[in-house]
Design an enzyme around this catalytic site. Sequence first.
Site, PDB file in Angstrom:
ATOM      1  N   ASP A 221       0.846  -1.117   0.098  1.00 56.54           N
ATOM      2  CA  ASP A 221      -0.018   0.224   0.035  1.00 56.54           C
ATOM      3  C   ASP A 221       0.935   1.295   0.079  1.00 56.54           C
ATOM      4  O   ASP A 221       2.147   0.832  -0.157  1.00 56.54           O
ATOM      5  CB  ASP A 221      -1.010   0.067   1.173  1.00 56.54           C
ATOM      6  CG  ASP A 221      -2.291   0.691   0.756  1.00 56.54           C
ATOM      7  OD1 ASP A 221      -2.301   1.719   0.327  1.00 56.54           O
ATOM      8  OD2 ASP A 221      -3.307   0.015   1.000  1.00 56.54           O
ATOM      9  N   HIS A 294      -2.857   3.130  -4.620  1.00 57.33           N
ATOM     10  CA  HIS A 294      -2.296   2.830  -3.195  1.00 57.33           C
ATOM     11  C   HIS A 294      -0.900   2.123  -3.606  1.00 57.33           C
ATOM     12  O   HIS A 294      -0.430   1.306  -3.087  1.00 57.33           O
ATOM     13  CB  HIS A 294      -3.183   1.751  -2.544  1.00 57.33           C
ATOM     14  CG  HIS A 294      -4.516   2.282  -1.916  1.00 57.33           C
ATOM     15  ND1 HIS A 294      -4.361   3.230  -0.970  1.00 57.33           N
ATOM     16  CD2 HIS A 294      -5.789   2.236  -2.422  1.00 57.33           C
ATOM     17  CE1 HIS A 294      -5.735   3.534  -0.669  1.00 57.33           C
ATOM     18  NE2 HIS A 294      -6.482   3.146  -1.395  1.00 57.33           N
ATOM     19  N   GLU A 358     -10.057   2.697  -5.000  1.00 56.64           N
ATOM     20  CA  GLU A 358      -9.690   4.168  -4.398  1.00 56.64           C
ATOM     21  C   GLU A 358      -8.490   4.411  -5.672  1.00 56.64           C
ATOM     22  O   GLU A 358      -7.306   4.941  -4.900  1.00 56.64           O
ATOM     23  CB  GLU A 358      -9.167   4.093  -3.112  1.00 56.64           C
ATOM     24  CG  GLU A 358     -10.360   3.922  -2.241  1.00 56.64           C
ATOM     25  CD  GLU A 358      -9.880   3.855  -0.710  1.00 56.64           C
ATOM     26  OE1 GLU A 358     -10.669   4.595  -0.068  1.00 56.64           O
ATOM     27  OE2 GLU A 358      -8.975   3.451  -0.471  1.00 56.64           O
TER      28      GLU A 358
HETATM   29  C1  ACM Z   1     -10.941  -0.227   0.823  1.00 60.74           C
HETATM   30  O1  ACM Z   1     -11.362  -0.085   1.938  1.00 60.74           O
HETATM   31  N1  ACM Z   1     -10.448   0.806   0.359  1.00 60.74           N
HETATM   32  C2  ACM Z   1     -10.969  -1.475  -0.063  1.00 60.74           C
END
Ligand code: ACM
Length: 565
Positions: A221, A294, A358
């Site tokens: 991440d 991410h 995201e």
């Molecule tokens: C997430 O909580 N962005 C999968």
Amino acid sequence: MISCWKDPKPIMRHPFFLLAAFVLSCTACSQAPVVTGTWDVIPKPKEVRLAPDAAPFVLGKDSRIFYEGDSLGTAARLLAADLKQATGIAFKTATLPVAKTVKAPAIHLSVDPAVGENLSVTKKDGAYRLEASSEAVRITGATVQGVLNGCHTLCKALPLIDKGKNIPALPAATIRDWPYFGYRGFMLDVSRHFFDAATVKEVIDILALHNLNVFHWHLTDDQGWRIPIDAWPELTKKGSWRAGTPFEATPEDGEHHDGVPVSGCYTKDEIREVVRYAADHGITVIPEIDLPGHMMAALASYPELGCTGGPYEVATRYGVLDDVLCAGKESTLTFIKTVLEEVMDLFPSEYIHLGGDECPKVRWEQCPDCQAKIRELGLTDADGKSKENRLQSWLMDRAAEILAARGRKMIAWNDVLCDWSDSICGTPDPEGTIIAGWMRPSSTRIAAQAGYRAVFCPCGYLYFSAREFNALPVQEALERVYDMPSLFDGLTEAEADRILGMQACIWAERVADRDDLEWKLLPRLAALAELSWTGPFGRDKKDFLERLDRLEEVYEARNWNWRKE
Ligand code: ACM
Ligand code: ZN
């Protein structure tokens, strides 16, 4: 080579400490009264037929565990270790003697595919029969996994009070049991907070006791890359370090980090060991490499993977960041391919999680390479989805193809269907893609209606790290999981069948250490275990809470830091 931070081992967990406790506690064994446990365990077995007039099975110093076939040797050894931990009795294990009568009361483990004959494959996998009489406890699984589940039921049924002062016994009964869902999972984020391999193995112990069978390991991440990739060594040399950790976990506060550098990564051997350990416990490890957002830790390691070329830093703030992998450069696909090949070498799981959540499009909108790729592919804004959204679908499809070439399938967060909304306008192949519905309870249902197999992990109920969730008193936090809305509202039978299971998640921004992790997991994981095993029907909270009191004794006996207040 960069050294990684290690969690010190608490003395209470040290084998020498446990051995000393065992020796002391056994001095009183000889004149001890028999105390009989109960089959009222979590998750609740489907069918328990007690034989109230029959004598119980008494565990004694001479007790043995016999197993039929080499495939059960590990299950037998794990059961012996659990029984010793719970009762102080050192069981010996041996392969089942053919045509020989065994004198002392014994536990027999065997596999018989006829168990759960009429069940679907996923339910059958975990099915077992357990027959307890004064002479023996016979655990017969449809598979090794089923035997392990039967062993967990046995361990949870034992009396735990005054270990060593009583002789433990189990009521005579016949149990038939199988899971409702074939996917019963838990996700741990090791990027925001690095948990060492020993802690991960303890998490696996916790999952196993709850009959869960999937450990989803969120390995990469923005705040740290934790898995070594030989072809891209900077990912762990540089990408596993960050300059500090935010004081608070909001994007606004996140600029103020503590200035204390932190790092952590696993070795490939540690990863193999975790995968093996999990398999021994009947748990599949699904790794997650979160694409294409991410990705700050990867960009800091290899700035050419981004749209602007950087410079980038491993993130010292939380939230959703604008810099993501450049989808327009050919080198990005080479990166994804080599990373996934090494990931598949390490993890034999059928499913590999590729994130997909995201991913802001602001860089792609400005990037000449991304815009050239959009033109080359002929992508346009349509059906409420921008051409950049479509570029993400295209990229995820390429990554899924890399998995498919080796017979694997992609799991991705529900964002891959259409970014921030729940409506379906993406193109991932329904055959090759499993959707993890996290945004709302409806996210999973919408995926199932669109033909995808899906896993239910809505943040409002199953994100055990959520701040508002943890601020609730323990009973309310637990009820939020146990009382969650029906998974199947409005679905046809065929659509409901596409829901593979349920999963709880812990994102580690606000997890301080291993004790805090256990506090956030327990006892809510028991509610997840109950719903995913029994199915979310006919819930009886009073009955569940009574059984939970007993399970909490098991937590206590195992020194797990469950939430007590
Ligand atoms: C997430 O909580 N962005 C999968
Ligand atoms: Zn780009």
